[in-house]
Design a protein around this motif. Sequence first.
Motif, short mmCIF file in Angstrom:
data_model
loop_
_atom_site.label_atom_id
_atom_site.label_comp_id
_atom_site.label_asym_id
_atom_site.label_seq_id
_atom_site.Cartn_x
_atom_site.Cartn_y
_atom_site.Cartn_z
N GLU A 17 29.51 25.73 -54.47
CA GLU A 17 29.67 27.05 -55.08
C GLU A 17 29.41 27.02 -56.58
O GLU A 17 29.03 28.04 -57.17
N LEU A 18 29.60 25.86 -57.20
CA LEU A 18 29.30 25.73 -58.62
C LEU A 18 27.82 25.43 -58.85
O LEU A 18 27.24 25.86 -59.84
N ALA A 19 27.23 24.69 -57.92
CA ALA A 19 25.81 24.33 -58.06
C ALA A 19 24.90 25.53 -57.83
O ALA A 19 23.82 25.62 -58.40
N ARG A 20 25.32 26.44 -56.94
CA ARG A 20 24.55 27.65 -56.64
C ARG A 20 23.12 27.29 -56.26
O ARG A 20 22.88 26.62 -55.29
N GLY A 21 22.15 27.73 -57.04
CA GLY A 21 20.75 27.53 -56.67
C GLY A 21 20.30 26.09 -56.67
O GLY A 21 19.23 25.76 -56.17
N ALA A 22 21.12 25.20 -57.25
CA ALA A 22 20.76 23.78 -57.31
C ALA A 22 21.54 22.94 -56.32
O ALA A 22 21.65 21.73 -56.48
N GLY A 64 49.30 16.30 -56.02
CA GLY A 64 49.22 17.35 -57.01
C GLY A 64 48.20 18.40 -56.62
O GLY A 64 47.60 18.33 -55.54
N THR A 65 48.00 19.35 -57.50
CA THR A 65 47.07 20.45 -57.24
C THR A 65 46.08 20.55 -58.39
O THR A 65 46.46 20.46 -59.56
N GLY A 66 44.80 20.70 -58.05
CA GLY A 66 43.76 20.83 -59.05
C GLY A 66 43.02 22.14 -58.90
O GLY A 66 43.08 22.78 -57.84
N SER A 67 42.34 22.54 -59.95
CA SER A 67 41.63 23.82 -59.93
C SER A 67 40.26 23.68 -60.57
O SER A 67 40.09 22.94 -61.55
N PHE A 68 39.30 24.42 -60.01
CA PHE A 68 37.97 24.48 -60.61
C PHE A 68 37.80 25.73 -61.46
O PHE A 68 36.69 26.06 -61.87
N ALA A 69 38.91 26.41 -61.74
CA ALA A 69 38.85 27.62 -62.58
C ALA A 69 38.24 27.35 -63.95
O ALA A 69 37.51 28.21 -64.48
N LEU A 75 38.90 28.23 -57.19
CA LEU A 75 39.11 27.31 -56.07
C LEU A 75 40.16 26.28 -56.45
O LEU A 75 40.04 25.61 -57.48
N GLU A 76 41.20 26.16 -55.64
CA GLU A 76 42.23 25.15 -55.82
C GLU A 76 42.12 24.10 -54.71
O GLU A 76 41.75 24.43 -53.58
N VAL A 77 42.44 22.87 -55.06
CA VAL A 77 42.46 21.78 -54.08
C VAL A 77 43.80 21.08 -54.17
O VAL A 77 44.43 21.03 -55.24
N VAL A 78 44.22 20.52 -53.05
CA VAL A 78 45.53 19.88 -52.97
C VAL A 78 45.35 18.42 -52.58
O VAL A 78 44.53 18.08 -51.72
N LEU A 79 46.12 17.58 -53.21
CA LEU A 79 46.12 16.15 -52.90
C LEU A 79 47.54 15.74 -52.56
O LEU A 79 48.48 16.08 -53.28
N GLY A 80 47.72 15.04 -51.46
CA GLY A 80 49.05 14.64 -51.04
C GLY A 80 49.83 15.79 -50.47
O GLY A 80 49.29 16.64 -49.76
N SER A 88 44.11 15.80 -62.90
CA SER A 88 43.08 15.69 -63.92
C SER A 88 41.75 16.15 -63.33
O SER A 88 41.59 16.25 -62.11
N PRO A 89 40.75 16.45 -64.18
CA PRO A 89 39.44 16.86 -63.65
C PRO A 89 38.85 15.86 -62.66
O PRO A 89 38.29 16.25 -61.63
N ALA A 90 38.98 14.56 -62.95
CA ALA A 90 38.44 13.55 -62.04
C ALA A 90 39.15 13.59 -60.70
O ALA A 90 38.51 13.55 -59.63
#
Length: 239
Positions: A17-22, A64-69, A75-80, A88-90
């Motif tokens: 969704e971030l890459a879009r046309g690429a 934890g919870t991460g976000s691509f905002a 878009l949020e993602v969950v770990l554990g 963190s971003p990584a």
Amino acid sequence: MLVAAAVVPCPPMIVPELARGAVAELDALRAACDRALAGLAETAPDRLVVLGAGDADATLEAGGTGSFAPYGLDLEVVLGAGAAQPLSPALTVGAWLLGRSPWAAERIAAGTAPSPVTAAVIASDADPARCAARGAELVAGPDRVALVVVGDGSACRTEKAPGYLDARAEPYDRALGAALADADSDALAALEPALAEELWVAGRPALQVLAGAAGPGRRGRLLYAEAPYGVGYFVALWS
């Protein structure tokens, strides 16, 4: 003890969704990451640890919870277990990649047994000795641990790269790829923090944690080594 480790990069653009046309430009990278995580599944670990660099050392036992905002994507993602602690971003990219893996997604949803998922952060400025000690800490004990090591190579591969072009970047990444292919812990442990900083090697501390966790006598497979956006991206599987 460490039974296997997957090395994956952390470009936000890996999310379609971030890459879009690429989107197609990173199809091969996504596929390589999927293969590396499938390789971890084959080892049937007791515990999965997702490791990346961040502001300070931390262990998020409940994930934890991460976000691509910050990149413009809601878009949020969950770990554990889905704790409120921010990733963190990584680690956010690592969590997204794991969400693509049926094996990992099952364990993330479970949160605990049969294979708990832990998030671990190593400080971006940690020296090699601290990284080695951190690696030993993460795999200490009788549990069979699998590591997902998230981090990039040099971001100075081209004039359009985030760190602009540095002639030292390509040979640096070439040596880094060889170390990952050969499961050469000594070569990773010998990475110079000052040079890594000059070449914008964001994955240096996480890779040196891997060196401390793995030790000698491992087998490596390099599944991907390219720099599509002027940043060195690597995917490898150690067993």
